[in-house]
Design an enzyme around this catalytic site. Sequence first.
Site, PDB file in Angstrom:
ATOM      1  N   GLU A   1       4.145  32.028 -21.668  1.00  0.00           N
ATOM      2  CA  GLU A   1       5.085  32.778 -22.774  1.00  0.00           C
ATOM      3  C   GLU A   1       4.443  32.949 -23.928  1.00  0.00           C
ATOM      4  OE1 GLU A   1       7.597  33.742 -20.633  1.00  0.00           O
ATOM      5  OE2 GLU A   1       7.743  34.768 -22.589  1.00  0.00           O
TER       6      GLU A   1
HETATM    7  C1  LIG Z   1       0.928  29.087 -14.172  1.00  0.00           C
HETATM    8  C2  LIG Z   1       1.255  30.254 -14.957  1.00  0.00           C
HETATM    9  C3  LIG Z   1       2.277  31.066 -14.919  1.00  0.00           C
HETATM   10  C4  LIG Z   1       2.280  32.396 -15.686  1.00  0.00           C
HETATM   11  N1  LIG Z   1       3.262  33.086 -15.664  1.00  0.00           N
HETATM   12  C5  LIG Z   1       3.246  34.377 -15.855  1.00  0.00           C
HETATM   13  C6  LIG Z   1       4.345  35.321 -15.594  1.00  0.00           C
HETATM   14  O1  LIG Z   1       5.333  35.047 -14.955  1.00  0.00           O
HETATM   15  N2  LIG Z   1       4.200  36.694 -16.087  1.00  0.00           N
HETATM   16  C7  LIG Z   1       3.179  37.042 -17.237  1.00  0.00           C
HETATM   17  O2  LIG Z   1       3.074  38.136 -17.526  1.00  0.00           O
HETATM   18  N3  LIG Z   1       2.068  35.971 -17.362  1.00  0.00           N
HETATM   19  C8  LIG Z   1       2.140  34.844 -17.024  1.00  0.00           C
HETATM   20  N4  LIG Z   1       1.102  33.951 -17.272  1.00  0.00           N
HETATM   21  C9  LIG Z   1       0.209  34.300 -18.061  1.00  0.00           C
HETATM   22  C10 LIG Z   1       0.399  33.691 -19.535  1.00  0.00           C
HETATM   23  O3  LIG Z   1       1.255  34.059 -20.202  1.00  0.00           O
HETATM   24  C11 LIG Z   1      -1.096  33.822 -20.092  1.00  0.00           C
HETATM   25  O4  LIG Z   1      -2.056  32.985 -19.504  1.00  0.00           O
HETATM   26  C12 LIG Z   1      -1.002  33.457 -21.590  1.00  0.00           C
HETATM   27  O5  LIG Z   1      -0.152  34.290 -22.354  1.00  0.00           O
HETATM   28  C13 LIG Z   1      -2.147  33.561 -22.134  1.00  0.00           C
HETATM   29  O6  LIG Z   1      -3.252  34.559 -22.024  1.00  0.00           O
HETATM   30  P1  LIG Z   1      -4.565  34.164 -21.330  1.00  0.00           P
HETATM   31  O7  LIG Z   1      -4.370  33.289 -20.125  1.00  0.00           O
HETATM   32  O8  LIG Z   1      -5.239  35.475 -20.929  1.00  0.00           O
HETATM   33  O9  LIG Z   1      -5.413  33.537 -22.560  1.00  0.00           O
HETATM   34  P2  LIG Z   1      -6.238  34.035 -23.686  1.00  0.00           P
HETATM   35  O10 LIG Z   1      -5.313  35.161 -24.319  1.00  0.00           O
HETATM   36  O11 LIG Z   1      -7.261  34.290 -23.207  1.00  0.00           O
HETATM   37  O12 LIG Z   1      -6.212  32.807 -24.676  1.00  0.00           O
HETATM   38  C14 LIG Z   1      -7.469  31.895 -24.625  1.00  0.00           C
HETATM   39  C15 LIG Z   1      -7.214  31.121 -25.827  1.00  0.00           C
HETATM   40  O13 LIG Z   1      -7.522  31.773 -27.122  1.00  0.00           O
HETATM   41  C16 LIG Z   1      -6.283  31.722 -27.858  1.00  0.00           C
HETATM   42  N5  LIG Z   1      -6.069  33.293 -28.551  1.00  0.00           N
HETATM   43  C17 LIG Z   1      -6.057  34.404 -27.945  1.00  0.00           C
HETATM   44  N6  LIG Z   1      -5.866  35.212 -28.593  1.00  0.00           N
HETATM   45  C18 LIG Z   1      -5.744  34.854 -29.719  1.00  0.00           C
HETATM   46  C19 LIG Z   1      -5.500  35.370 -31.252  1.00  0.00           C
HETATM   47  N7  LIG Z   1      -5.363  36.670 -31.305  1.00  0.00           N
HETATM   48  N8  LIG Z   1      -5.660  34.433 -32.218  1.00  0.00           N
HETATM   49  C20 LIG Z   1      -5.811  33.103 -32.100  1.00  0.00           C
HETATM   50  N9  LIG Z   1      -5.944  32.610 -30.972  1.00  0.00           N
HETATM   51  C21 LIG Z   1      -6.006  33.322 -29.801  1.00  0.00           C
HETATM   52  C22 LIG Z   1      -5.262  31.386 -27.076  1.00  0.00           C
HETATM   53  O14 LIG Z   1      -4.312  30.769 -27.809  1.00  0.00           O
HETATM   54  C23 LIG Z   1      -5.871  30.549 -26.000  1.00  0.00           C
HETATM   55  O15 LIG Z   1      -6.007  29.271 -26.528  1.00  0.00           O
HETATM   56  C24 LIG Z   1       1.189  32.797 -16.428  1.00  0.00           C
HETATM   57  C25 LIG Z   1       0.169  31.828 -16.620  1.00  0.00           C
HETATM   58  C26 LIG Z   1       0.048  30.767 -15.839  1.00  0.00           C
HETATM   59  C27 LIG Z   1      -1.230  29.941 -16.098  1.00  0.00           C
END
Ligand SMILES: Cc1cc2nc3c(=O)[nH]c(=O)nc-3n(C[C@H](O)[C@H](O)[C@H](O)COP(=O)(O)OP(=O)(O)OC[C@H]3O[C@@H](n4cnc5c(N)ncnc54)[C@H](O)[C@@H]3O)c2cc1C
Length: 566
Positions: A426
């Site tokens: 989220e």
């Molecule tokens: C169990 C689970 C359930 C989920 N359910 C859903 C769902 O129902 N629907 C859905 O659409 N998604 C879902 N997600 C996805 C979730 O919303 C994302 O994992 C989350 O938004 C982070 O994206 P990412 O994993 O690609 O991490 P990344 O975006 O790759 O982030 C990696 C790190 O970099 C940091 N970061 C990234 N961009 C920036 C920035 N611009 N500035 C500063 N820091 C940054 C982040 O804070 C984090 O610490 C789920 C994930 C999990 C693990």
Amino acid sequence: MAYRAPVAEFTFLLDKVVGFDAVTATERHAEATPDMVAAVLGEAGRLCDEVLAPLNRAGDLQGAVLENGVLRSTPGFAEGYRAIAEGGWVAVAGPVEHGGMGLPLTVASAVNEMMSGACLALHLNPLLTQGQIEALEHHASEEIKALYLPKLISGEWSGTMNLTEPQAGSDVGALSSKAVPNGDGTYAITGQKIFISWGDCDFTGNVCHLVLARLPDAAPGTKGISLFLVPKYIPDESGAPGVANDLRVVSLEHKMGLHGSPTCVMSFEGARGWMIGEEGGGMRAMFTMMNNARLGVGCEGVGAAEGAYQHALGYAMERKQGRTPEGTIVGHADVRRMLAGVKADVLAARSIALSCAVALDMAAATGEADWAARAAFLTPIAKAFGTDVGCASAEAGVQVWGGMGFIEESGAAQYYRDVRVTAIYEGTNGIQAMDLVGRKLMDGGEAAARLLDEIEAQSEAAKAQMPDLAEAVWQAAETLRETTDALVARPMAERFGVAVPYLRAFARVLGGHFHLRAAMADPSGAHARLARFYITRLLPEHVGLLAEVAAADAELMAITAEDLAA
Ligand SMILES: Cc1cc2nc3c(=O)[nH]c(=O)nc-3n(C[C@H](O)[C@H](O)[C@H](O)COP(=O)(O)OP(=O)(O)OC[C@H]3O[C@@H](n4cnc5c(N)ncnc54)[C@H](O)[C@@H]3O)c2cc1C
């Protein structure tokens, strides 16, 4: 110790601490009398204690599985969900004209927290449906509303949220799923989505996906994204689930926790979808769902904190080690410190979440922009602080359990593993903090200043009765005001490196404010003693955090990527 929904504490906070009386004084919510709200919370609490909490362990031990493309959820979850749906708990705040209870979101938030505390993995399902209901209510055509809302609200069908793709996580604008017009007003959706919570469900008649995708020739980035409703089964003329849509669950993720909630890789293969909202307006429409879900996830964090707290307290009351007046480890000062810290943080985080919900209710009931601005300001704080408290409390829970905390049978580890993702999904807590110092301070800090004015006025008023506590809260608010003014004057790019400490400092000060209100309402009781502990021991954290916020960005960015690798 079995989970017991903290109904009496919610009643106290609603009556005395978070300003809920303003909501019930509006015409829209005049029927939500204290007796009625107490009865609703009592009923929800009973369901949590008797039906949902007993399912929590099963969700960990026997998570959802995919067998030959067919999802099988944890045994018992179907019955638990039915009890949620039949009680009307999917849509406590849902529109009455489509079958919802129409109660304030504040009451719904209390129910969400209790259900999350009882069984996080199962409750994530109706929580996502709630967000979908709100998104459709605000952005869908009348025809779609008439068809889908009654079924989502009754819990007959469930809803999901499909944003994430392998290359598009925090950067939603990088998504590449496609939507091609079919020529009949519908669209063919193609693409892969990952990490989709409850992307399939074996106990609802249909699974309705809200999917972000791009039309051909759409603008790059978030401006070119539109939102589509893509049901698993296409409703037939009578509205019943008809032919299967062209979409499937490819696999389930193997996760650190939350095993009862299936996290799906989804493949959309020309699936039929209906546009929700305007072309290119997908992010705006999805934000309705995300804001609702962000507060909901904040409540998940607080609920998990409460669950972990009760679980640790039960053990501390029984475990004998060394000599204490109580005869058990609860008498040791350090164990007492851990438990009091969690209890005090839970009150702070719960009050922040409830006051965010109050602001949302007031914005909807009065249409006043100031309430909307307050809700927008508090949402990232409620999400990030609520889930940080969830993680820290579960961690403290493991520590209170000692070696047994590390042993799976105790159940302490499950809280720790399950809640961890709430700080990530989220929008990660880092992204929440950037939202706070970026978009939410774009008003020049006005919404923050109004909140701080209120905190200072309240502590002024408390000075006669509790001079030392009131003075400490007033002083903290004043320091936060000075730091906020200085932060607003800094260029946007320089704010991001201090966003997380700023958000936490704001939460700390809000926590002081709510503890003071609780102490004033219960001056010789447990709330006053807890407030004294919070204000003297936890509130001072804001000083260090704000010193970090005031530090120049240059020191952080001077450390190069090469330095990190050195
Ligand atoms: C169990 C689970 C359930 C989920 N359910 C859903 C769902 O129902 N629907 C859905 O659409 N998604 C879902 N997600 C996805 C979730 O919303 C994302 O994992 C989350 O938004 C982070 O994206 P990412 O994993 O690609 O991490 P990344 O975006 O790759 O982030 C990696 C790190 O970099 C940091 N970061 C990234 N961009 C920036 C920035 N611009 N500035 C500063 N820091 C940054 C982040 O804070 C984090 O610490 C789920 C994930 C999990 C693990």
